[in-house]
Design a protein around this motif. Sequence first.
Motif, mmCIF file in Angstrom:
data_model
loop_
_atom_site.group_PDB
_atom_site.id
_atom_site.type_symbol
_atom_site.label_atom_id
_atom_site.label_comp_id
_atom_site.label_asym_id
_atom_site.label_seq_id
_atom_site.Cartn_x
_atom_site.Cartn_y
_atom_site.Cartn_z
ATOM 1 N N GLN A 124 0.826 -1.201 0.000
ATOM 2 C CA GLN A 124 0.000 0.000 0.000
ATOM 3 C C GLN A 124 0.868 1.261 0.000
ATOM 4 N N GLU A 125 1.923 1.262 0.794
ATOM 5 C CA GLU A 125 2.809 2.422 0.844
ATOM 6 C C GLU A 125 3.536 2.604 -0.489
ATOM 7 N N ALA A 126 4.059 1.519 -1.041
ATOM 8 C CA ALA A 126 4.770 1.602 -2.316
ATOM 9 C C ALA A 126 3.828 2.014 -3.441
ATOM 10 N N ARG A 127 2.604 1.474 -3.415
ATOM 11 C CA ARG A 127 1.612 1.838 -4.428
ATOM 12 C C ARG A 127 1.302 3.336 -4.370
ATOM 13 N N GLN A 128 1.104 3.854 -3.137
ATOM 14 C CA GLN A 128 0.763 5.256 -2.979
ATOM 15 C C GLN A 128 1.899 6.166 -3.439
ATOM 16 N N GLN A 129 3.129 5.770 -3.174
ATOM 17 C CA GLN A 129 4.268 6.561 -3.624
ATOM 18 C C GLN A 129 4.320 6.640 -5.144
ATOM 19 N N GLU A 130 4.079 5.515 -5.794
ATOM 20 C CA GLU A 130 4.092 5.514 -7.256
ATOM 21 C C GLU A 130 2.908 6.287 -7.823
ATOM 22 N N LEU A 131 1.755 6.192 -7.171
ATOM 23 C CA LEU A 131 0.591 6.960 -7.614
ATOM 24 C C LEU A 131 0.851 8.457 -7.478
ATOM 25 N N ARG A 154 3.760 9.967 -7.631
ATOM 26 C CA ARG A 154 4.682 10.372 -8.698
ATOM 27 C C ARG A 154 3.945 10.494 -10.030
ATOM 28 N N ALA A 155 3.048 9.550 -10.298
ATOM 29 C CA ALA A 155 2.289 9.605 -11.551
ATOM 30 C C ALA A 155 1.378 10.825 -11.591
ATOM 31 N N GLU A 156 0.770 11.162 -10.454
ATOM 32 C CA GLU A 156 -0.112 12.329 -10.394
ATOM 33 C C GLU A 156 0.664 13.623 -10.639
ATOM 34 N N LYS A 157 1.840 13.734 -10.038
ATOM 35 C CA LYS A 157 2.645 14.946 -10.221
ATOM 36 C C LYS A 157 3.081 15.092 -11.673
ATOM 37 N N ALA A 158 3.512 13.993 -12.283
ATOM 38 C CA ALA A 158 3.909 14.047 -13.694
ATOM 39 C C ALA A 158 2.726 14.421 -14.580
ATOM 40 N N HIS A 159 1.560 13.872 -14.254
ATOM 41 C CA HIS A 159 0.354 14.188 -15.034
ATOM 42 C C HIS A 159 -0.037 15.655 -14.871
ATOM 43 N N GLU A 160 0.051 16.166 -13.662
ATOM 44 C CA GLU A 160 -0.303 17.561 -13.417
ATOM 45 C C GLU A 160 0.611 18.517 -14.176
ATOM 46 N N ARG A 161 1.912 18.177 -14.256
ATOM 47 C CA ARG A 161 2.837 19.028 -15.004
ATOM 48 C C ARG A 161 2.464 19.062 -16.483
ATOM 49 N N LYS A 162 2.198 17.889 -17.052
ATOM 50 C CA LYS A 162 1.801 17.842 -18.465
ATOM 51 C C LYS A 162 0.490 18.591 -18.683
ATOM 52 N N LEU A 163 -0.447 18.385 -17.761
ATOM 53 C CA LEU A 163 -1.765 18.992 -17.893
ATOM 54 C C LEU A 163 -1.680 20.511 -17.796
ATOM 55 N N ASP A 164 -0.935 21.005 -16.844
ATOM 56 C CA ASP A 164 -0.798 22.458 -16.689
ATOM 57 C C ASP A 164 -0.177 23.087 -17.926
ATOM 58 N N LEU A 223 -2.592 4.625 -14.112
ATOM 59 C CA LEU A 223 -3.108 4.332 -12.774
ATOM 60 C C LEU A 223 -3.593 2.887 -12.680
ATOM 61 N N GLU A 224 -4.286 2.421 -13.702
ATOM 62 C CA GLU A 224 -4.758 1.036 -13.700
ATOM 63 C C GLU A 224 -3.581 0.065 -13.694
ATOM 64 N N GLN A 270 -0.206 -3.881 -10.960
ATOM 65 C CA GLN A 270 1.153 -4.312 -10.645
ATOM 66 C C GLN A 270 1.324 -4.598 -9.158
ATOM 67 N N TRP A 271 0.860 -3.673 -8.317
ATOM 68 C CA TRP A 271 1.069 -3.855 -6.879
ATOM 69 C C TRP A 271 0.103 -4.867 -6.282
ATOM 70 N N ASP A 272 -1.054 -5.050 -6.907
ATOM 71 C CA ASP A 272 -1.942 -6.131 -6.466
ATOM 72 C C ASP A 272 -1.271 -7.482 -6.674
ATOM 73 N N GLU A 273 -0.577 -7.629 -7.798
ATOM 74 C CA GLU A 273 0.106 -8.887 -8.088
ATOM 75 C C GLU A 273 1.293 -9.093 -7.149
ATOM 76 N N ILE A 274 2.068 -8.048 -6.939
ATOM 77 C CA ILE A 274 3.236 -8.163 -6.061
ATOM 78 C C ILE A 274 2.810 -8.500 -4.636
ATOM 79 N N ALA A 275 1.718 -7.905 -4.185
ATOM 80 C CA ALA A 275 1.283 -8.090 -2.801
ATOM 81 C C ALA A 275 0.821 -9.511 -2.521
ATOM 82 N N THR A 276 0.473 -10.283 -3.538
ATOM 83 C CA THR A 276 -0.066 -11.628 -3.315
ATOM 84 C C THR A 276 0.950 -12.725 -3.618
#
Length: 207
Positions: free
Chosen positions: A43-50, A52-62, A150-151, A156-162
């Motif tokens: 969960q922590e690793a997933r949130q960190q990657e999410l 990073r993806a959000e910040k990169a998306h916001e830069r492109k979007l802006d 995001l999907e 990816q992290w659902d698979e790693i977690a199991t």
Amino acid sequence: PPRSTLSSSSAASDVYKRQGLKVYAGPETSLEAFEEQCRQAAQEARQQELDRAEKAHERKLDDLERRIQRQQMSIEAKESELSQRRVEEVGRGAELLFSLLGGRKRTLSTALTRRRMTSQAKAELQKRQAELDMLEKQLEEIEAEHKAALERIHAQWDEIATQHTTTPLAPYKKDIFVDQFGVAWLPYYLVAVNGQARELPAFRLPE
């Protein structure tokens, strides 16, 4: 003479590991506790990657939204220019009618110039509108790519977690530490009975 015996032994232990999360647990940890550790780490690793993806998306979007805004302002300016050119062209058309009746060629030349300027303004407006359409299409593509990213992160992290494995871990000699140490001494007498040597304890066992 006293006798003493010292013996030690070591055996390999199974260790839970989830390499993708870098989570490890020894045999003292239950599988349920290990799974919970993995879920938290995932969960922590997933949130960190999410994040990073959000910040990169916001830069492109802006950046793209600023370009779209500038393009819209440019189109509004060109629409205003084209409207003005058309008004001038209508006015010059009426003037041309009277000029032709009077035979003034200079006015005809001026009217043709106005028509050409109107056509140029219209062509420039169409060009900038086409550029705006491309920018808006890029915006849709960026949103679609972000959704897919995001999907992919969640999957990816659902698979790693199991996924987990166990591996035998044998300690090195340098990693073995003695917690307790003791020496037992049992004195005895060595006597001869009927020509045979026998050992007799020199102590009394507690009753």
